[in-house]
Design a protein around this motif. Structure first.
Motif, PDB file in Angstrom:
ATOM      1  N   ALA A  51       0.837  -1.211   0.000  1.00  0.00           N
ATOM      2  CA  ALA A  51       0.000   0.000   0.000  1.00  0.00           C
ATOM      3  C   ALA A  51       0.871   1.259   0.000  1.00  0.00           C
ATOM      4  O   ALA A  51       1.893   1.326   0.686  1.00  0.00           O
ATOM      5  CB  ALA A  51      -0.909  -0.003   1.220  1.00  0.00           C
ATOM      6  N   ASP A  52       0.447   2.239  -0.790  1.00  0.00           N
ATOM      7  CA  ASP A  52       1.163   3.518  -0.851  1.00  0.00           C
ATOM      8  C   ASP A  52       1.338   4.110   0.543  1.00  0.00           C
ATOM      9  O   ASP A  52       2.386   4.664   0.866  1.00  0.00           O
ATOM     10  CB  ASP A  52       0.404   4.512  -1.734  1.00  0.00           C
ATOM     11  CG  ASP A  52       0.338   4.088  -3.190  1.00  0.00           C
ATOM     12  OD1 ASP A  52       1.038   3.122  -3.577  1.00  0.00           O
ATOM     13  OD2 ASP A  52      -0.431   4.728  -3.940  1.00  0.00           O
ATOM     14  N   GLU A  53       0.305   3.992   1.363  1.00  0.00           N
ATOM     15  CA  GLU A  53       0.338   4.559   2.709  1.00  0.00           C
ATOM     16  C   GLU A  53       1.410   3.913   3.582  1.00  0.00           C
ATOM     17  O   GLU A  53       2.023   4.571   4.416  1.00  0.00           O
ATOM     18  CB  GLU A  53      -1.036   4.424   3.392  1.00  0.00           C
ATOM     19  CG  GLU A  53      -2.135   5.241   2.743  1.00  0.00           C
ATOM     20  CD  GLU A  53      -2.711   4.583   1.480  1.00  0.00           C
ATOM     21  OE1 GLU A  53      -2.455   3.381   1.236  1.00  0.00           O
ATOM     22  OE2 GLU A  53      -3.399   5.285   0.725  1.00  0.00           O
ATOM     23  N   GLU A  54       1.643   2.616   3.395  1.00  0.00           N
ATOM     24  CA  GLU A  54       2.671   1.931   4.183  1.00  0.00           C
ATOM     25  C   GLU A  54       4.061   2.436   3.805  1.00  0.00           C
ATOM     26  O   GLU A  54       4.899   2.674   4.681  1.00  0.00           O
ATOM     27  CB  GLU A  54       2.580   0.418   3.989  1.00  0.00           C
ATOM     28  CG  GLU A  54       1.343  -0.191   4.624  1.00  0.00           C
ATOM     29  CD  GLU A  54       1.210  -1.678   4.354  1.00  0.00           C
ATOM     30  OE1 GLU A  54       1.899  -2.209   3.453  1.00  0.00           O
ATOM     31  OE2 GLU A  54       0.409  -2.313   5.051  1.00  0.00           O
ATOM     32  N   ILE A  55       4.288   2.610   2.516  1.00  0.00           N
ATOM     33  CA  ILE A  55       5.577   3.142   2.076  1.00  0.00           C
ATOM     34  C   ILE A  55       5.748   4.569   2.586  1.00  0.00           C
ATOM     35  O   ILE A  55       6.810   4.941   3.090  1.00  0.00           O
ATOM     36  CB  ILE A  55       5.689   3.084   0.545  1.00  0.00           C
ATOM     37  CG1 ILE A  55       5.691   1.620   0.071  1.00  0.00           C
ATOM     38  CG2 ILE A  55       6.964   3.795   0.070  1.00  0.00           C
ATOM     39  CD1 ILE A  55       5.573   1.446  -1.429  1.00  0.00           C
ATOM     40  N   ALA A  56       4.699   5.357   2.475  1.00  0.00           N
ATOM     41  CA  ALA A  56       4.762   6.741   2.947  1.00  0.00           C
ATOM     42  C   ALA A  56       5.056   6.789   4.441  1.00  0.00           C
ATOM     43  O   ALA A  56       5.886   7.597   4.884  1.00  0.00           O
ATOM     44  CB  ALA A  56       3.449   7.462   2.631  1.00  0.00           C
ATOM     45  N   ASP A  57       4.405   5.956   5.220  1.00  0.00           N
ATOM     46  CA  ASP A  57       4.649   5.943   6.668  1.00  0.00           C
ATOM     47  C   ASP A  57       6.099   5.608   6.998  1.00  0.00           C
ATOM     48  O   ASP A  57       6.689   6.187   7.921  1.00  0.00           O
ATOM     49  CB  ASP A  57       3.707   4.960   7.369  1.00  0.00           C
ATOM     50  CG  ASP A  57       2.276   5.469   7.442  1.00  0.00           C
ATOM     51  OD1 ASP A  57       2.048   6.686   7.233  1.00  0.00           O
ATOM     52  OD2 ASP A  57       1.371   4.641   7.705  1.00  0.00           O
ATOM     53  N   LEU A  58       6.688   4.676   6.247  1.00  0.00           N
ATOM     54  CA  LEU A  58       8.102   4.347   6.451  1.00  0.00           C
ATOM     55  C   LEU A  58       8.994   5.547   6.141  1.00  0.00           C
ATOM     56  O   LEU A  58       9.918   5.871   6.889  1.00  0.00           O
ATOM     57  CB  LEU A  58       8.513   3.165   5.570  1.00  0.00           C
ATOM     58  CG  LEU A  58       7.992   1.803   5.977  1.00  0.00           C
ATOM     59  CD1 LEU A  58       8.250   0.784   4.862  1.00  0.00           C
ATOM     60  CD2 LEU A  58       8.649   1.346   7.266  1.00  0.00           C
TER      61      LEU A  58
END
Length: 94
Positions: free
Chosen positions: A29-36
């Motif tokens: 998910a884009d959000e998971e990459i962004a959170d990292l």
């Protein structure tokens, strides 16, 4: 608290390498990459603010030139920062 972070990071590297090399990156998910990215950027910025400019200990083989430019471009676009603005901030921690 830092030992917990060390443990997470030691697992994160191999896991992300496996996902990327196994052609599964599109499923993340884009959000998971962004959170990292947010977490790493905030930690790096906080450390730099407290101890001054530091050399990021990136190994020569850690990121390709393409990976570096793709990441930097995405971060600049997300923050609505152009290269001129970046040049102004470039030496802020010195």
């Amino acid at each position: 608290m830092t030992s917990e972070l060390t443990s997470l990071v030691s697992r994160l590297g191999p896991l992300t390498s496996e996902i990327a090399s196994g052609d599964q990156a599109a499923a993340v998910a884009d959000e998971e990459i962004a959170d990292l990215l947010y977490a790493a950027a905030r930690l790096f910025s906080a450390k730099t603010d407290r101890v001054g400019k530091i050399s990021w200990p990136i190994r020569e083989d850690a990121l390709t030139a393409t990976e570096t430019v793709v990441l930097v471009t995405a971060l600049l676009d997300a923050a609505d920062v152009n290269l001129f603005d970046m040049a102004i901030w470039y030496r802020r921690a010195e």
